[in-house]
Design a protein around this motif. Structure first.
Motif, PDB file in Angstrom:
ATOM      1  N   ASN A 101      15.163  -2.075  -6.333  1.00 36.42           N
ATOM      2  CA  ASN A 101      15.834  -2.862  -7.380  1.00 36.42           C
ATOM      3  C   ASN A 101      14.854  -3.670  -8.234  1.00 36.42           C
ATOM      4  N   SER A 102      13.597  -3.288  -8.225  1.00 39.51           N
ATOM      5  CA  SER A 102      12.613  -3.970  -9.048  1.00 39.51           C
ATOM      6  C   SER A 102      11.811  -2.935  -9.821  1.00 39.51           C
ATOM      7  N   THR A 103      11.342  -3.312 -10.986  1.00 36.31           N
ATOM      8  CA  THR A 103      10.519  -2.416 -11.801  1.00 36.31           C
ATOM      9  C   THR A 103       9.115  -2.974 -11.998  1.00 36.31           C
ATOM     10  N   GLN A 104       8.785  -4.041 -11.245  1.00 35.24           N
ATOM     11  CA  GLN A 104       7.482  -4.676 -11.396  1.00 35.24           C
ATOM     12  C   GLN A 104       6.832  -4.938 -10.051  1.00 35.24           C
ATOM     13  N   LEU A 105       5.510  -5.019 -10.084  1.00 34.11           N
ATOM     14  CA  LEU A 105       4.718  -5.447  -8.935  1.00 34.11           C
ATOM     15  C   LEU A 105       4.142  -6.819  -9.252  1.00 34.11           C
ATOM     16  N   SER A 106       4.286  -7.764  -8.350  1.00 29.96           N
ATOM     17  CA  SER A 106       3.704  -9.084  -8.584  1.00 29.96           C
ATOM     18  C   SER A 106       2.193  -8.990  -8.482  1.00 29.96           C
ATOM     19  N   ILE A 107       1.500  -9.853  -9.188  1.00 28.96           N
ATOM     20  CA  ILE A 107       0.047  -9.857  -9.140  1.00 28.96           C
ATOM     21  C   ILE A 107      -0.428 -10.191  -7.730  1.00 28.96           C
ATOM     22  N   ILE A 108       0.368 -10.931  -6.979  1.00 33.23           N
ATOM     23  CA  ILE A 108       0.029 -11.225  -5.582  1.00 33.23           C
ATOM     24  C   ILE A 108       0.075  -9.956  -4.747  1.00 33.23           C
ATOM     25  N   LYS A 109       1.124  -9.152  -4.946  1.00 30.29           N
ATOM     26  CA  LYS A 109       1.248  -7.877  -4.244  1.00 30.29           C
ATOM     27  C   LYS A 109       0.108  -6.936  -4.635  1.00 30.29           C
ATOM     28  N   VAL A 110      -0.217  -6.906  -5.908  1.00 29.03           N
ATOM     29  CA  VAL A 110      -1.300  -6.065  -6.387  1.00 29.03           C
ATOM     30  C   VAL A 110      -2.617  -6.431  -5.703  1.00 29.03           C
ATOM     31  N   GLU A 111      -2.900  -7.739  -5.606  1.00 28.53           N
ATOM     32  CA  GLU A 111      -4.152  -8.151  -4.960  1.00 28.53           C
ATOM     33  C   GLU A 111      -4.168  -7.794  -3.480  1.00 28.53           C
ATOM     34  N   LYS A 112      -3.054  -7.973  -2.802  1.00 26.96           N
ATOM     35  CA  LYS A 112      -2.998  -7.627  -1.371  1.00 26.96           C
ATOM     36  C   LYS A 112      -3.270  -6.146  -1.154  1.00 26.96           C
ATOM     37  N   GLN A 150      -7.573 -15.062 -22.173  1.00 24.15           N
ATOM     38  CA  GLN A 150      -7.900 -16.207 -21.328  1.00 24.15           C
ATOM     39  C   GLN A 150      -7.062 -16.298 -20.059  1.00 24.15           C
ATOM     40  N   ASN A 151      -5.930 -15.603 -20.024  1.00 28.40           N
ATOM     41  CA  ASN A 151      -5.054 -15.720 -18.859  1.00 28.40           C
ATOM     42  C   ASN A 151      -4.844 -14.404 -18.107  1.00 28.40           C
ATOM     43  N   ILE A 152      -4.459 -13.358 -18.817  1.00 26.24           N
ATOM     44  CA  ILE A 152      -4.069 -12.115 -18.158  1.00 26.24           C
ATOM     45  C   ILE A 152      -5.272 -11.292 -17.705  1.00 26.24           C
ATOM     46  N   PHE A 153      -6.141 -10.926 -18.643  1.00 23.84           N
ATOM     47  CA  PHE A 153      -7.245 -10.034 -18.289  1.00 23.84           C
ATOM     48  C   PHE A 153      -8.281 -10.674 -17.361  1.00 23.84           C
ATOM     49  N   PRO A 154      -8.523 -11.972 -17.435  1.00 26.09           N
ATOM     50  CA  PRO A 154      -9.415 -12.565 -16.432  1.00 26.09           C
ATOM     51  C   PRO A 154      -8.908 -12.375 -15.002  1.00 26.09           C
ATOM     52  N   GLN A 155      -7.600 -12.380 -14.805  1.00 27.64           N
ATOM     53  CA  GLN A 155      -7.061 -12.154 -13.460  1.00 27.64           C
ATOM     54  C   GLN A 155      -7.351 -10.736 -12.976  1.00 27.64           C
ATOM     55  N   ILE A 156      -7.210  -9.777 -13.879  1.00 28.57           N
ATOM     56  CA  ILE A 156      -7.471  -8.388 -13.495  1.00 28.57           C
ATOM     57  C   ILE A 156      -8.964  -8.165 -13.293  1.00 28.57           C
ATOM     58  N   ARG A 157      -9.769  -8.736 -14.169  1.00 28.50           N
ATOM     59  CA  ARG A 157     -11.215  -8.614 -14.029  1.00 28.50           C
ATOM     60  C   ARG A 157     -11.682  -9.230 -12.710  1.00 28.50           C
ATOM     61  N   CYS A 160     -11.467  -6.759  -9.939  1.00 29.05           N
ATOM     62  CA  CYS A 160     -12.576  -5.792  -9.961  1.00 29.05           C
ATOM     63  C   CYS A 160     -13.805  -6.374  -9.268  1.00 29.05           C
ATOM     64  N   ASN A 161     -14.145  -7.600  -9.637  1.00 29.83           N
ATOM     65  CA  ASN A 161     -15.353  -8.231  -9.111  1.00 29.83           C
ATOM     66  C   ASN A 161     -15.208  -8.615  -7.644  1.00 29.83           C
ATOM     67  N   LYS A 162     -14.043  -9.140  -7.290  1.00 28.74           N
ATOM     68  CA  LYS A 162     -13.830  -9.649  -5.940  1.00 28.74           C
ATOM     69  C   LYS A 162     -13.828  -8.536  -4.905  1.00 28.74           C
ATOM     70  N   TYR A 163     -13.263  -7.375  -5.273  1.00 29.91           N
ATOM     71  CA  TYR A 163     -13.120  -6.288  -4.298  1.00 29.91           C
ATOM     72  C   TYR A 163     -13.964  -5.059  -4.647  1.00 29.91           C
ATOM     73  N   ASN A 164     -14.837  -5.214  -5.639  1.00 31.69           N
ATOM     74  CA  ASN A 164     -15.765  -4.156  -6.024  1.00 31.69           C
ATOM     75  C   ASN A 164     -15.041  -2.828  -6.278  1.00 31.69           C
ATOM     76  N   VAL A 165     -14.005  -2.887  -7.101  1.00 30.97           N
ATOM     77  CA  VAL A 165     -13.266  -1.689  -7.468  1.00 30.97           C
ATOM     78  C   VAL A 165     -13.251  -1.556  -8.990  1.00 30.97           C
ATOM     79  N   SER A 166     -13.030  -0.345  -9.449  1.00 27.72           N
ATOM     80  CA  SER A 166     -12.745  -0.111 -10.855  1.00 27.72           C
ATOM     81  C   SER A 166     -11.237   0.016 -11.008  1.00 27.72           C
ATOM     82  N   ILE A 167     -10.706  -0.562 -12.071  1.00 32.79           N
ATOM     83  CA  ILE A 167      -9.270  -0.517 -12.322  1.00 32.79           C
ATOM     84  C   ILE A 167      -9.022   0.175 -13.651  1.00 32.79           C
ATOM     85  N   ILE A 168      -8.103   1.135 -13.640  1.00 33.92           N
ATOM     86  CA  ILE A 168      -7.657   1.793 -14.862  1.00 33.92           C
ATOM     87  C   ILE A 168      -6.212   1.409 -15.102  1.00 33.92           C
TER      88      ILE A 168
END
Length: 324
Positions: A101-112, A150-157, A160-168
């Motif tokens: 019943n959801s169409t989104q992933l929370s940024i917390i779930k994404v990081e986990k 200043q808000n959205i892309f810094p979180q995604i970046r 990448c840095n914290k877990y040494n992954v590339s994100i597409i």
């Protein structure tokens, strides 16, 4: 302060996931209009990376892939994987989708999920399909430069840095062929892969790659019945919409000289100069059958083209006789 020798010695070789396209610890966008096949292309890339096989003739470094999907549910994903004959296994391909019943992933779930993927599977590549399927916990304006930069892309970046992954990030193109939303999207990523379908020949696609780390690339692609994209080595007998517009212009002008970039600008063609030049060269014989002859010569600074259009002679006069 460093000397030039110290600077050179401090350079660390850049490891790639896809040679000359996707580097480790990078942030990228895979762009396309709705229903163009962005998810299918993402799965094709994932299959290449998981198996260490080339993607569009580019070498890959084999690594596990995490696919976070807000577009396709598990049934749709498996159906697509089977259709494409992807060879994915439990050790290489990991998949996450939103709660029921959801169409989104929370940024917390994404990081986990990324943390688990990186620490337990040593994975290096993450797809987020789609970018607008991430819930960042507050409302933001996709078209607002400050929100995005200043808000959205810094979180995604940071992921990448914290877990040494590339994100597409899989995202939409707007009507002008740019990333949908603020220009910050283009400036905040390390590279963009834009996919566009030909308006007339639905099996023909154009891929444009731009990056701050690698040279730009442009491909003419064909897609088979299994949704697999490959480089189209033979574009003769195929007139796409850009060539058709050019032919109409030539019919009106009859004879004229031009430069590739000026013609693209004048006709507002949705193509870049290198690809249009290749199309003209590859379709030379076909254009001549239609009455258009093109010759070129190189000056000290440019390549100048001369186009001459003459009404083609029909192979048979039966058509004319019908009207006599």
């Amino acid at each position: 302060m460093k000397t030039i020798e110290e600077l050179r010695s401090s350079i660390v070789d850049m490891n790639y996931i896809i040679e000359d396209m996707i580097r480790e610890n990078g942030l990228y966008c895979l762009l396309g209009e709705a229903k163009v096949g962005k998810s299918a292309m993402a799965l094709q890339i994932a299959n290449s990376i998981c198996n260490g096989i080339p993607f569009l003739d580019l070498k890959t470094n084999k690594t596990p892939v995490l696919y976070l999907s807000t577009e396709m549910n598990p049934t749709e994903t498996i159906s697509r994987i089977n259709l494409m004959n992807c060879k994915l296994n439990s050790n290489d391909f990991f998949y996450t989708y939103p709660e029921e019943n959801s169409t989104q992933l929370s940024i917390i779930k994404v990081e986990k999920e990324i943390m688990n993927f990186s620490e337990n599977h040593n994975g290096k590549l993450v797809f987020i399909d789609m970018f607008n399927g991430i819930n960042f916990g507050y409302n933001y304006d996709l078209n607002n430069y400050q929100d995005m930069s200043q808000n959205i892309f810094p979180q995604i970046r940071n992921l990448c840095n914290k877990y040494n992954v590339s994100i597409i990030l899989v995202h939409h193109l707007n009507r002008k062929g740019k990333s949908l939303g603020s220009t910050a999207i283009d400036t905040c990523v390390d590279g963009k892969i834009a996919l566009r379908q030909d308006d007339n020949i639905k099996s023909t696609f154009y891929l444009k790659y731009e990056s701050r780390d690698y040279p730009s690339k442009e491909y003419i692609l064909k897609r088979d019945s299994h949704l697999i994209l490959t480089i189209d080595e033979d574009t003769e007998d195929k007139l796409n919409d850009n060539l058709i517009q050019f032919l109409k212009y030539a019919i009106n002008k009859q004879e004229f000289t031009f430069k590739i970039s000026e013609m693209i600008s004048k006709l507002n063609l949705n193509i870049t100069p290198p690809v249009f030049g290749k199309l003209l060269a590859n379709n030379k014989d076909e254009l001549e059958k239609l009455g258009l002859t093109i010759k070129s010569k190189r000056t000290a600074t440019d390549r100048i083209y001369t186009a001459i259009y003459k009404e083609p002679i029909l192979e048979s006069n039966s058509f004319e006789e019908e009207w006599l």
